[in-house]
Design a protein around this motif. Structure first.
Motif, PDB file in Angstrom:
ATOM      1  N   UNK A   1      34.872  31.980  37.326  1.00  0.00           N
ATOM      2  CA  UNK A   1      36.329  32.040  37.363  1.00  0.00           C
ATOM      3  C   UNK A   1      36.785  33.120  38.344  1.00  0.00           C
ATOM      4  N   UNK A   2      37.759  32.765  39.163  1.00  0.00           N
ATOM      5  CA  UNK A   2      38.268  33.688  40.187  1.00  0.00           C
ATOM      6  C   UNK A   2      39.464  34.462  39.643  1.00  0.00           C
ATOM      7  N   UNK A   3      39.470  35.765  39.890  1.00  0.00           N
ATOM      8  CA  UNK A   3      40.593  36.602  39.467  1.00  0.00           C
ATOM      9  C   UNK A   3      41.850  36.242  40.244  1.00  0.00           C
ATOM     10  N   UNK A   4      42.965  36.140  39.523  1.00  0.00           N
ATOM     11  CA  UNK A   4      44.248  35.845  40.160  1.00  0.00           C
ATOM     12  C   UNK A   4      45.347  36.585  39.400  1.00  0.00           C
ATOM     13  N   UNK A   5      46.554  36.502  39.914  1.00  0.00           N
ATOM     14  CA  UNK A   5      47.671  37.224  39.300  1.00  0.00           C
ATOM     15  C   UNK A   5      47.931  36.763  37.874  1.00  0.00           C
ATOM     16  N   UNK A   6      47.712  35.475  37.590  1.00  0.00           N
ATOM     17  CA  UNK A   6      48.050  34.952  36.262  1.00  0.00           C
ATOM     18  C   UNK A   6      46.948  35.141  35.221  1.00  0.00           C
ATOM     19  N   UNK A   7      45.747  35.533  35.636  1.00  0.00           N
ATOM     20  CA  UNK A   7      44.693  35.717  34.635  1.00  0.00           C
ATOM     21  C   UNK A   7      44.102  37.133  34.642  1.00  0.00           C
ATOM     22  N   UNK A   8      44.818  38.076  35.245  1.00  0.00           N
ATOM     23  CA  UNK A   8      44.310  39.441  35.298  1.00  0.00           C
ATOM     24  C   UNK A   8      44.082  40.017  33.897  1.00  0.00           C
ATOM     25  N   UNK A   9      44.931  39.629  32.942  1.00  0.00           N
ATOM     26  CA  UNK A   9      44.776  40.130  31.572  1.00  0.00           C
ATOM     27  C   UNK A   9      43.434  39.700  30.976  1.00  0.00           C
ATOM     28  N   UNK A  10      43.026  38.479  31.286  1.00  0.00           N
ATOM     29  CA  UNK A  10      41.740  37.997  30.779  1.00  0.00           C
ATOM     30  C   UNK A  10      40.597  38.843  31.317  1.00  0.00           C
ATOM     31  N   UNK A  11      40.626  39.153  32.601  1.00  0.00           N
ATOM     32  CA  UNK A  11      39.562  39.967  33.182  1.00  0.00           C
ATOM     33  C   UNK A  11      39.609  41.401  32.656  1.00  0.00           C
ATOM     34  N   UNK A  12      40.805  41.891  32.347  1.00  0.00           N
ATOM     35  CA  UNK A  12      40.918  43.206  31.714  1.00  0.00           C
ATOM     36  C   UNK A  12      40.273  43.180  30.333  1.00  0.00           C
TER      37      UNK A  12
END
Length: 207
Positions: free
Chosen positions: A160-171
């Protein structure tokens, strides 16, 4: 040569500390006992040595045990699962008490995530939940072999690529990995056998 599946269960902290020859006997000593400490051994000599050793912490790794197979469902447990509309897509996950079917936690929905990530975060949250509530005698069920392997390795491997809409998931992934790498968890994780037992109770019912 056939694999020896006979186990001896050492209970250091429980209702009646000792060495037990079956999981059922062991359960009687740990169920309802806050922060019980126990572990299985395949050799009676090692079990005896471990029981006599006062420093039981050295017999634990980051987590006590993990099993891919189990003969029957352990009722004193919680189940975790995730659901994702598309993959990647909108994802959510939760943990459910097996006996009462009470939803213990629910997170999401999150955009642009994957089911495996949800399963991983659910497992880590369940482990942390049990520890905070002194319930680590309960086992955790998950039907995701991938998520369990990530927990074992303490690292998520995703495309999965980090993007503006999923930054919370990567956090959240980063926080979960840090928890696994810095805290000691003793909850037992067991792979849910869907073929034998049907859908896991935490399932969202969207298949």
């Amino acid at each position: 040569m056939a694999k020896n599946r006979f186990k001896f269960y050492v209970v250091w902290v429980g209702h009646n500390p000792g060495i037990y020859k079956s999981w059922q006997e062991c359960q009687q000593q740990i169920i309802g006992f806050a922060d019980a400490k126990f572990k299985s051994f395949t050799d009676i000599g090692l079990a005896t040595q471990a029981f006599q050793d006062k420093d039981y912490h050295k017999y634990f790794n980051q987590m006590r045990t993990f099993e891919f197979e189990a003969a029957e469902i352990i009722a004193d447990s919680i189940c975790v699962d995730a659901a994702c509309s598309g993959n990647p897509g909108i994802m959510e996950y939760r943990g459910v008490d097996y006996q009462t079917r009470e939803v213990l936690f629910h997170r999401g929905p999150y955009p642009n995530a994957t089911n495996n990530i949800g399963e991983f975060l659910a497992l880590v949250l369940a482990m942390n939940y049990l520890q905070k509530h002194n319930l680590e005698h309960k086992v955790i069920y998950s039907d995701s072999a991938t998520a369990i392997s990530w927990v074992m390795k303490k690292r998520v491997k995703t495309n999965l690529v980090t993007s503006a809409d999923n930054q919370m998931i990567f956090d959240n992934i980063e926080k979960a990995e840090k928890l696994l790498q810095t805290k000691k968890f003793y909850s037992k994780i067991i792979k849910w056998d869907t073929k034998k037992w049907g859908e896991i109770p935490a399932d969202f019912g969207r298949k």
